[in-house]
Design a protein around this motif. Structure first.
Motif, PDB file in Angstrom:
ATOM      1  N   VAL A   1     -16.590  11.647   3.208  1.00  0.00           N
ATOM      2  CA  VAL A   1     -17.355  11.152   2.075  1.00  0.00           C
ATOM      3  C   VAL A   1     -16.495  10.225   1.229  1.00  0.00           C
ATOM      4  CG1 VAL A   1     -18.545  11.848  -0.051  1.00  0.00           C
ATOM      5  CG2 VAL A   1     -18.820  13.205   2.030  1.00  0.00           C
ATOM      6  N   SER A   2     -17.064   9.117   0.809  1.00  0.00           N
ATOM      7  CA  SER A   2     -16.352   8.182  -0.067  1.00  0.00           C
ATOM      8  C   SER A   2     -16.250   8.760  -1.474  1.00  0.00           C
ATOM      9  CB  SER A   2     -17.083   6.840  -0.129  1.00  0.00           C
ATOM     10  OG  SER A   2     -17.090   6.211   1.124  1.00  0.00           O
ATOM     11  N   SER A   3     -15.092   8.623  -2.064  1.00  0.00           N
ATOM     12  CA  SER A   3     -14.910   9.026  -3.455  1.00  0.00           C
ATOM     13  C   SER A   3     -15.260   7.868  -4.374  1.00  0.00           C
ATOM     14  CB  SER A   3     -13.463   9.448  -3.702  1.00  0.00           C
ATOM     15  OG  SER A   3     -12.621   8.294  -3.777  1.00  0.00           O
ATOM     16  N   ASN A   4     -15.158   8.095  -5.658  1.00  0.00           N
ATOM     17  CA  ASN A   4     -15.282   7.036  -6.661  1.00  0.00           C
ATOM     18  C   ASN A   4     -13.908   6.594  -7.170  1.00  0.00           C
ATOM     19  OD1 ASN A   4     -18.192   6.804  -6.868  1.00  0.00           O
ATOM     20  ND2 ASN A   4     -18.156   8.850  -7.755  1.00  0.00           N
ATOM     21  N   ILE A   5     -12.860   6.948  -6.426  1.00  0.00           N
ATOM     22  CA  ILE A   5     -11.491   6.664  -6.853  1.00  0.00           C
ATOM     23  C   ILE A   5     -10.998   5.400  -6.152  1.00  0.00           C
ATOM     24  CG2 ILE A   5      -9.147   7.568  -7.000  1.00  0.00           C
ATOM     25  CD1 ILE A   5     -10.350  10.391  -6.751  1.00  0.00           C
ATOM     26  N   PRO A   6     -10.766   4.314  -6.888  1.00  0.00           N
ATOM     27  CA  PRO A   6     -10.332   3.063  -6.257  1.00  0.00           C
ATOM     28  C   PRO A   6      -8.985   3.215  -5.569  1.00  0.00           C
ATOM     29  CG  PRO A   6     -10.100   2.938  -8.646  1.00  0.00           C
ATOM     30  CD  PRO A   6     -10.831   4.209  -8.359  1.00  0.00           C
ATOM     31  N   LYS A   7      -8.909   2.723  -4.338  1.00  0.00           N
ATOM     32  CA  LYS A   7      -7.698   2.867  -3.529  1.00  0.00           C
ATOM     33  C   LYS A   7      -6.793   1.661  -3.710  1.00  0.00           C
ATOM     34  CE  LYS A   7      -6.223   3.585   1.287  1.00  0.00           C
ATOM     35  NZ  LYS A   7      -5.338   4.730   1.026  1.00  0.00           N
ATOM     36  N   GLY A   8      -5.563   1.903  -4.099  1.00  0.00           N
ATOM     37  CA  GLY A   8      -4.602   0.836  -4.321  1.00  0.00           C
ATOM     38  C   GLY A   8      -4.372  -0.012  -3.094  1.00  0.00           C
ATOM     39  N   GLY A   9      -4.247  -1.319  -3.296  1.00  0.00           N
ATOM     40  CA  GLY A   9      -3.996  -2.239  -2.213  1.00  0.00           C
ATOM     41  C   GLY A   9      -5.223  -2.645  -1.430  1.00  0.00           C
ATOM     42  N   THR A  10      -6.400  -2.140  -1.816  1.00  0.00           N
ATOM     43  CA  THR A  10      -7.642  -2.449  -1.109  1.00  0.00           C
ATOM     44  C   THR A  10      -8.733  -2.756  -2.134  1.00  0.00           C
ATOM     45  OG1 THR A  10      -8.678  -0.243  -1.076  1.00  0.00           O
ATOM     46  CG2 THR A  10      -6.962  -0.681   0.555  1.00  0.00           C
TER      47      THR A  10
ATOM     48  N   VAL B   1      -0.410  -0.205   1.010  1.00  0.00           N
ATOM     49  CA  VAL B   1      -1.538   0.685   1.248  1.00  0.00           C
ATOM     50  C   VAL B   1      -0.991   1.968   1.857  1.00  0.00           C
ATOM     51  CG1 VAL B   1      -3.739   1.008   2.443  1.00  0.00           C
ATOM     52  CG2 VAL B   1      -3.087  -1.264   1.626  1.00  0.00           C
ATOM     53  N   TYR B   2      -1.364   3.124   1.269  1.00  0.00           N
ATOM     54  CA  TYR B   2      -0.834   4.407   1.706  1.00  0.00           C
ATOM     55  C   TYR B   2      -1.936   5.275   2.301  1.00  0.00           C
ATOM     56  CZ  TYR B   2       3.390   3.293  -0.953  1.00  0.00           C
ATOM     57  OH  TYR B   2       4.528   2.710  -1.412  1.00  0.00           O
ATOM     58  N   ASN B   3      -1.535   6.209   3.175  1.00  0.00           N
ATOM     59  CA  ASN B   3      -2.496   7.179   3.691  1.00  0.00           C
ATOM     60  C   ASN B   3      -2.409   8.462   2.882  1.00  0.00           C
ATOM     61  OD1 ASN B   3      -0.210   8.522   4.572  1.00  0.00           O
ATOM     62  ND2 ASN B   3      -0.551   8.148   6.743  1.00  0.00           N
ATOM     63  N   VAL B   4      -3.132   9.468   3.327  1.00  0.00           N
ATOM     64  CA  VAL B   4      -3.213  10.713   2.577  1.00  0.00           C
ATOM     65  C   VAL B   4      -1.884  11.449   2.527  1.00  0.00           C
ATOM     66  CG1 VAL B   4      -3.902  12.124   4.543  1.00  0.00           C
ATOM     67  CG2 VAL B   4      -4.688  12.752   2.261  1.00  0.00           C
ATOM     68  N   TYR B   5      -0.939  11.087   3.411  1.00  0.00           N
ATOM     69  CA  TYR B   5       0.364  11.738   3.440  1.00  0.00           C
ATOM     70  C   TYR B   5       1.435  10.930   2.719  1.00  0.00           C
ATOM     71  CZ  TYR B   5      -2.281  14.026   7.103  1.00  0.00           C
ATOM     72  OH  TYR B   5      -3.266  14.671   7.805  1.00  0.00           O
ATOM     73  N   SER B   6       1.006   9.975   1.892  1.00  0.00           N
ATOM     74  CA  SER B   6       1.903   9.116   1.117  1.00  0.00           C
ATOM     75  C   SER B   6       2.797   8.264   2.018  1.00  0.00           C
ATOM     76  CB  SER B   6       2.766   9.942   0.152  1.00  0.00           C
ATOM     77  OG  SER B   6       1.974  10.472  -0.884  1.00  0.00           O
ATOM     78  N   GLN B   7       2.321   7.986   3.227  1.00  0.00           N
ATOM     79  CA  GLN B   7       3.035   7.088   4.124  1.00  0.00           C
ATOM     80  C   GLN B   7       2.423   5.701   4.002  1.00  0.00           C
ATOM     81  OE1 GLN B   7       1.921   9.401   7.540  1.00  0.00           O
ATOM     82  NE2 GLN B   7       4.023  10.045   7.905  1.00  0.00           N
ATOM     83  N   ARG B   8       3.274   4.699   3.851  1.00  0.00           N
ATOM     84  CA  ARG B   8       2.753   3.341   3.756  1.00  0.00           C
ATOM     85  C   ARG B   8       2.255   2.886   5.120  1.00  0.00           C
ATOM     86  NH1 ARG B   8       5.419  -2.182   1.103  1.00  0.00           N
ATOM     87  NH2 ARG B   8       3.723  -3.556   1.772  1.00  0.00           N
ATOM     88  N   LEU B   9       1.020   2.388   5.146  1.00  0.00           N
ATOM     89  CA  LEU B   9       0.394   1.997   6.398  1.00  0.00           C
ATOM     90  C   LEU B   9       0.751   0.579   6.821  1.00  0.00           C
ATOM     91  CD1 LEU B   9      -3.180   3.450   5.807  1.00  0.00           C
ATOM     92  CD2 LEU B   9      -1.333   4.462   7.121  1.00  0.00           C
TER      93      LEU B   9
END
Length: 288
Positions: A101-110, A45-53
Motif C-alpha cells: 500500500v502506498s503511504s502519504n509520506i513523500p520519499k526522498g530523491g523521488t 534514494v534509499y530502501n527500507v534497510y537504509s541502503q542507498r539504491l
C-alpha cells in the motif's frame, strides 16, 4: 515501508495537505500536491534497510538465485535481506496478501511516496527476527493497520516540526529511517527513571530538508489501559540534538505549545500560533 513505486491502493489515512502530506496521484499517473524543486531534491534514494539504491560507488549486488527461490539472501553489511521475501514462510498455515500500500509520506530523491510492506513481508520479518511466536496469520490485518497508522501519524508530527522551516523548505521528504528498538533515547531513559514505561520501539528518521539532512528521533509507547482506542499509542517525535538549530527548534516548539495550551497568541509574532496549536492537536491542518 519500502521503495517508491505505483500500487493499487493508498494508505487509509487521508493526506492533511501540504506540507503535512502530499496529495495522491492524479489519474494517468501524474503527480499532484507539493512537488520538490529538482535543484533542492536529494539525489540519493534509499530502501527500507537504509541502503542507498543509486550509489554509483557501491551498487547493491544482484542475486539471481534469490529471484528464483524467493529466499532471504542477507547483505553481510547489515544482516538484512537484499530484497523483501514475498513467499510464504515455513510452517505458515494460511495465505497472506503480498499487495503493498502506498503511504502519504513523500520519499526522498523521488516524486513518489514510500510503500508499506505487505502482510506477507511483515509476517516473514517477524518470524525471521524471532518475534512472531504469538502472532498468527489472522493477526496481520490489525497489525498492518496499526503499523501504517503509526507511520502516518509520525510523518504528520514531523511535518509540524518542519513548519518551523517552511520558508526555507516548504516540502520536506523522508530520505531514510532506521529502527533502534534496543537503544533507549535520552528522553525515554529519563521517563523510565521517573517511573514511566519504556517505549516498545524507537525509530530514527532522516528527512531531506531541500538538500539538508535532518535526523528525528521517535519513541513509540503503548498504553494498555487504552487498548483498542486511537489513544492507545503515543508518538514522541522531536528533532535529534545533532545541531544548535535542532536544540533551538525544541525550545521554540515548547514555547509555541505552551502558549497554544494557554490560549495566548504567539509571544514572538503576536498572532495566533498555528504551529503550537497543530502540535498539541488543536488544528488538523495548519496553513499559516
Amino acid at each position: 515501508m519500502g521503495n517508491s513505486q505505483s500500487s493499487k491502493k493508498s494508505a487509509s489515512v487521508p493526506p492533511a495537505g501540504c506540507p503535512v502530506a502530499p496529495q495522491e496521484k492524479a489519474q494517468g499517473g501524474a503527480e499532484s500536491g507539493c512537488p520538490v524543486d529538482p535543484k533542492y531534491r536529494n539525489e540519493a534514494v534509499y530502501n527500507v534497510y537504509s541502503q542507498r539504491l543509486n550509489d554509483p560507488n557501491n551498487p547493491l549486488p544482484k542475486n539471481p538465485i534469490q529471484s528464483i527461490q524467493g529466499a532471504d539472501v542477507l547483505d553481510p553489511k547489515n544482516n538484512m535481506p537484499l530484497e523483501p521475501n514475498q513467499l510464504p514462510c515455513p510452517g505458515q498455515r494460511l495465505p497472506l496478501s503480498t499487495e503493498r500500500v502506498s503511504s502519504n509520506i513523500p520519499k526522498g530523491g523521488t516524486t513518489g511516496t514510500w510503500l508499506y510492506p505487505s502482510p506477507q513481508m511483515v509476517f516473514n520479518a517477524l518470524k525471521r527476527k524471532g518475534k512472531g511466536d504469538d502472532v498468527g496469520e489472522g493477526d496481520m490485518d490489525g497489525f498492518i493497520a496499526a503499523h501504517n497508522a503509526m507511520n502516518e501519524g509520525t510523518w504528520q508530527k514531523v511535518a509540524v516540526w518542519e513548519l518551523l522551516h517552511r520558508d526555507e523548505c516548504p516540502n520536506p521528504t523522508l530520505l531514510r529511517f532506521k529502527g533502534k528498538p534496543h537503544d533507549l533515547s535520552p528522553k525515554a531513559l529519563i521517563r523510565t527513571w521517573l517511573g514511566g514505561p519504556e517505549p516498545f520501539d524507537r525509530h530514527d528518521w532522516t528527512i531531506d530538508r531541500c538538500g539538508k539532512e535532518v535526523r528525528y528521533v521517535i519513541d513509540f509507547y503503548f498504553n494498555e489501559e487504552k487498548a483498542g482506542t486511537p489513544q492507545a499509542f503515543e508518538l514522541v517525535v522531536r528533532p535529534a540534538l545533532d545541531s544548535f538549530e535542532a536544540a533551538l527548534d525544541r525550545v521554540k516548539m515548547t514555547i509555541y505549545e505552551n502558549f497554544a495550551e494557554w490560549g495566548l497568541p504567539c509571544p514572538i509574532t503576536g498572532t495566533s500560533g498555528s504551529i503550537g496549536s497543530a502540535s498539541i492537536g488543536k488544528e488538523p491542518s495548519p496553513s499559516n
